[in-house]
Design an enzyme around this catalytic site. Sequence first.
Site, PDB file in Angstrom:
ATOM      1  N   CYS A 214     -10.373   0.144   7.763  1.00  0.00           N
ATOM      2  CA  CYS A 214      -9.819   1.413   8.223  1.00  0.00           C
ATOM      3  C   CYS A 214     -10.450   2.611   7.523  1.00  0.00           C
ATOM      4  CB  CYS A 214      -8.304   1.435   7.989  1.00  0.00           C
ATOM      5  SG  CYS A 214      -7.797   0.869   6.357  1.00  0.00           S
TER       6      CYS A 214
ATOM      7  N   GLU B 151       0.865  -1.198   0.000  1.00  0.00           N
ATOM      8  CA  GLU B 151       0.000   0.000   0.000  1.00  0.00           C
ATOM      9  C   GLU B 151       0.893   1.236   0.000  1.00  0.00           C
ATOM     10  OE1 GLU B 151      -2.171  -1.019   3.675  1.00  0.00           O
ATOM     11  OE2 GLU B 151      -3.786  -1.772   2.416  1.00  0.00           O
TER      12      GLU B 151
END
Lengths: 638, 638
Positions: B410, B314
Amino acid sequence: MPHKVDLFKTVKDVSVNDPFFSRIQNVVIDQMIPYQKRALNDEIPDVKKSHCIENFRIAAGQSTGEYYGRVFQDSDLAKWIEAVAYSLVVKPDPELEAQADEAIDLIGAAQQEDGYLNTYFTVKEPEHRWQNLADCHEMYCAGHMTEAGVAYYLATGKDKLLKIVCRLCDHIERRFGPGKVYGLPGHEEIELALLRLYRVTGEKKYLDLAKFFIDERGQDPEFFIKEAKNRGWKRVKSDETTPPTYMQNHAPIREMNTVEGHAVRCMYLLTAVADLAAETDDDELFDACKRLWENMTERRMYITAGIGSTAWGEAFTRDFDLPNDTAYAETCAAVGVCFFARQMLEAEPDGRYADVMERALYNGTISGMQLDGTKFFYVNQLEADPHMNADAYYDEEYSAERTGWYDCACCPPNLARLMTGLGGYIWSESGDVLYSHLFVGSTVKAGNGAEIELKGNYPWEGNLTYTVKKGAGKAFKLAIRQPGWCENVKLTVNGAAAEAEEVAGYLVLERDWQPGDVIRYELELTPVRVYADPRVRADAGCVALMRGPVVYAFEGVDNGPDLSCLRLPKDAAVTALPYDANLLEGVVALQMTGKRAVPDGGLYGFDAAQEEDVTLKAVPYYAWANRGSNQMRVWIRE
Amino acid sequence: MPHKVDLFKTVKDVSVNDPFFSRIQNVVIDQMIPYQKRALNDEIPDVKKSHCIENFRIAAGQSTGEYYGRVFQDSDLAKWIEAVAYSLVVKPDPELEAQADEAIDLIGAAQQEDGYLNTYFTVKEPEHRWQNLADCHEMYCAGHMTEAGVAYYLATGKDKLLKIVCRLCDHIERRFGPGKVYGLPGHEEIELALLRLYRVTGEKKYLDLAKFFIDERGQDPEFFIKEAKNRGWKRVKSDETTPPTYMQNHAPIREMNTVEGHAVRCMYLLTAVADLAAETDDDELFDACKRLWENMTERRMYITAGIGSTAWGEAFTRDFDLPNDTAYAETCAAVGVCFFARQMLEAEPDGRYADVMERALYNGTISGMQLDGTKFFYVNQLEADPHMNADAYYDEEYSAERTGWYDCACCPPNLARLMTGLGGYIWSESGDVLYSHLFVGSTVKAGNGAEIELKGNYPWEGNLTYTVKKGAGKAFKLAIRQPGWCENVKLTVNGAAAEAEEVAGYLVLERDWQPGDVIRYELELTPVRVYADPRVRADAGCVALMRGPVVYAFEGVDNGPDLSCLRLPKDAAVTALPYDANLLEGVVALQMTGKRAVPDGGLYGFDAAQEEDVTLKAVPYYAWANRGSNQMRVWIRE
C-alpha cells in the site's frame, strides 16, 4: 576440578530457619502446593484449565475423555511431586505424602508395558511416539518425572516412582544412544535428570546416555529439520522453521561462545553440562560452561538475574539487548539460572556464581509469585504499565498483575520446587572445606560430623552469626562468601578479629572448630546506585537501586502516575527506611528526594519540562504488584 | 465555516519548481512510477510478487489462472493511476499516459455488467460479494478506483475511468444507504472518494452516500461482529475478534474524543469527515474533527508526524505511548496525516494544520522511500538497530533497510500519489485570501487571475521570495504562514518593512498587487532542541534536533556503533554545516560536540561509565538508511 557434591544430600542435611525464606517456604508449602494440586485437578474456578491429572486418569484407563492441554502437561505433575518431596523434608506432612503416593500410583497405572510414559501420546497419538523430538517434549516430561522420582526417593525412602522412572529411562536408553536410534531432546531436561538418576542408582548407562545427548547436541544443526521432513505428519506449530539456535542445536556445546535460543532450554542444558563436566573431569566442557556463563551474566542478563529478553521464542537475543518493558525474563528461566549457578558452584566454588544465584533468588525468581502464593507472573518485566499491557500489544503473558494459572503452567511448580529445595543451595562441601554460599538462616550437618548454625535477618540486616554446634574432631575450613556487591565486611571469631584467607570470593577460616565457637560476620548494607553498561539501550542514562542482593523498584502506588516523569539526581541521598513488618510482608523500603517533570501541555516543545521536588519510595522488586495494578520501573532516569 | 476549495483545482493551477521537492517528484515520475508499473506486472525479479494487473486480466477473461495477493490488491493499480494522473500535470508524458489508458481499458473489461468491480470476488468468490464488509475491502478498492477516476479525468480530460467509477459507485449506491442494505466499509476510503466524485459530477447521491457512511459509523458498534455471525463463511483472518475501535466503529464520530484503531483507516475517515463538515457546514462534525486532531497531534504523534505506534493492528494505542524502537508509524499513515491536515486547512485556515502537514511532508512520509525511489519503508522507526531487526522479534515489516516491494504494497503507491499531487498542498484560496501554506517553490494561478511565484531553497535556507507575475486588477489578501517553530521572521514588500496582520498563524498582506511586486520573507532557521512531554516514556531525558521543519537523526555511519552510548549535553552548541550537495542528494547536516560513554567491562557496576568527547553528526531523518545498514536514533540522551 574439585570434588562433586550432590545437591540433594545438602537438602537433607540442611534445615532452613530464616526470617525471609522460611516465610516463603511456608507460603509454598501451605498455599502453593495445595493450590497447585487443586489446579492440576481442575478444582479452581475461573483459572485456565489444567486437566493434567485427568490426562493421567485417561491414560491409565481410569477415566474416559479427550486429552487436553499442552503436549508437556505431564511435567506439571512431576514438578509438583518434586516440590512435595522437598517440602516433606522441610515439614513432614503425612496427608500430603499420601496425596503424592496416590499421584504416583496413578502415574504407575499410566505407564505402558514397555516402560513408555507420556499421557499425550498414550491417549492421543500412540502411533506417533518418538517421531517428533523437536516439538513433542516426550524426553522433557521423562526428565521431570525422573527428577521427581529421584527427589521423592531421597526424601521419603519410597522407591515406587524411582522404579517407574528407571523403567522409563531404560525404555529411552534402549531406543536412543550410540549405535541405536539417533535422537536429541527438543527441550533439554532429561540430561540433568539422567545424571541425578545415575548418582542415585549407580547405573552407568544413565550417565552414558546423558553424555551422548550432550556430546551430540549441535553436531548436526539440521537434525530437527530433517526429522520434521522425514515424518509424514505435522503439528500445527511446525518445527520446520524453528532455527537450530532455539534449541541450542546450532553448534557443538564445546564450541559455543554465546547463550542462544530458548532461555529455559539453555539453562537446563547447561546445568547438565556443568554437572557432566565435573562428573567426568572434562575441562574442555567446563571451559565451555565458563564462557557461556560469562556471556550470559555479563551481556545478556537483567539486573534481577532474569534472562531471555524477548517473548519471541522466549529467548536470548543479542549482547546488551535488555529492554525493560518488553522484557520476557520468564520465571522458569530465572529458576534455571539458579540450577546452572548451583552446578557451577559445585564444580568450582567461586563467589561469582553464588552472587548471581543469590541475585536470582532474591529478585527474578520470587517476583514470579504473589506474596500469598496464589498468583504468578510468567513474564517478569522491569518496566510495566497496566494500560500498555491491557492493550495487549505484546504477548498475552505480559501483565501488570499476576494471574491465577497459565495455559502453559511451567512456572508456578518450578518456583515451588526451587523454594522447597532451597536447603540445597545454601551450603556445600568440597574436600575439607564447608562453603557458606547464601546467608539464609539454617543449620547444616557437614560430612565430617560438624554442625553449624547460621542466624541473621538477611537481606534486611547485614549482621550474621555462625555458631558451631558440633565440631568435627579435627581442623577444617569454613569458607564464607564475601558478596561481590560488598566491599566492607567485618569478621570476628569468638569476639576477636579473625584473619581469613581470601579465595575466589570466599573468606576462609581454618581451625579445629569447637562447640560454642561463634563467628560474627557483618556485611555493610547500604543503598547503592547501579549502572548498566551504556550499550544497554534501555538503561542508558538511568540508575537502579540495590541494597545487598535486593533490587528495588518504583511503583505507582508509592510514587504517583507517569513514572517516566521521575528522575533521581546524581547527588540525591538514598535512605533505607526502618524495616516495616506491615509493608509487603516485611521489607526495608528506600526513600529519597527526587524530581518530577511537570508536563507543560505541549507534546513537543523547545524547552524541557520544569521539574519539582518529590519524595520517592522504592520497594523490593520481587514484591511489586502486590498492592493493585499500577506502573512500575526498576531503572529510573538519573 | 469558510469557503471550501477543491484540492485538485490547485494542483492544476500550481506548477512546482522546487529544489527539494522537484527532485523527489522527478524520482517518483522517472523511477518510482515506472518501477511500480513493473512491480504490478510482476516484472521485477527478487521482490514480492504483486499479480495485481494479472488479477485484472483474469477477471476480464483475458488470462487464466488463480487470483493471487491480498483482497485489496486492486487498490495498488488504482493508486498508481492516480499518481500517473498527477504526474501528467507535472510532466506530460504521452507514453505513460498510453500505459495508463491501457490499464483503464483493462479495468473496464474487468467491470461486471452490474457495475461491480473487484477482481478478488469476481475471480475467486463471486458468491460472497458484499458479505464481508469488515475484512474484504470491496468499498476500499472502489474508493481508490474512484479517486483515480476523478484524478485522471481532471488531469487529462479523459472520462473513461470516471464513467467506470460512476457505474461502480452507482452499483454501491443502489445497494447501500438509507432504506436499503445497512452497511459500512470495514476500511474507510470510499467516503472521501465519493465526496470527490460528487464535486466533479455534481451528483448529490454521492454526497448523500458519503454522509450516510459517516453518520452511521459507530451507531452500532456490534455491526461488524453481527455481520460476521450472519454469514456462513469465514476468512482465515476472521473479524469476529477485531475490536470495533480497530475500524473506528466504537462510537459515533460526533462523540469521539480520541483517535483510535488502525491509523490509516482513521486518517482516511477523518479526511472525509472534515470534507463533509465543510461541505455541509456541519459545525458539530467539525468540532469532532478538531478534538480528534488535537488528540492526535498533542498526544499520539511522533515528532516526524508518524502515527500508529504499534504493529498490532497498525494502530494508535494510548496517549503518550510513542515507543521509538517499536514505532510502527506506517508510511501510509503519515500520508494520511497530510490528507487530513489538508482537509482541515481547507475547512479552517490555521497554521497549526499546516505545521503538522509540513512536518509530515519533510519527515515521516518521505522517509518511506529510498532517495533513488526504488526501495521503501513500510514501518518508520525512530530508533533502529539492524541486529535487533534481523532477529525478527518484531513484525517482519520492521527493517533497518528499505525493501523492494511488500506483500502488502500500500505504501509505495501512496507516496507516489502524494508526491506527484504535491501542488495541491502548497496554496489554497478562501474568499479573497490566497494562502501560502508550504514554502515549496512554485507558481500559482489564483482564482482572481493573479499569478504569484514563490522561490527559495527551503528547507535548507530560510529566505523566500514571492514575486507577483500578474495582478488581479483589485486588492486581495496574501496570507503567508508563520510556522509554529519559527519565532523570528522578517517580511518586506518591495524592500520596505511590511505591516502584516497576524491571523491564526498567517501573516496577511492586503494590497492591489502589481506585476513585479516582490515580497521577501525570511524565516530564522537555526538548529533547535526539541523535548517531548515527559509522559512519553521513550523520550524522557532525551532531546531531538530540528532545523526548520526537518527532524534530524543520528546514524551509525556518522557516529560509530552503540548509539545508546551517546549523549548531547545541554550546553553543547549545535551547528548547521554548510549545505552539502554530495551528501544524501543534498542536505544541511548538523554537527556538535557530544559525549560517548565508554563501557568499562561490567554489565552492571556501581559507577556510571566514563564519557569522552566526540564529534556528533546528525542528518535529516527522512534520508537515513541510504548509506547501508546501520543504527539510527532520533532521540538522544541529554
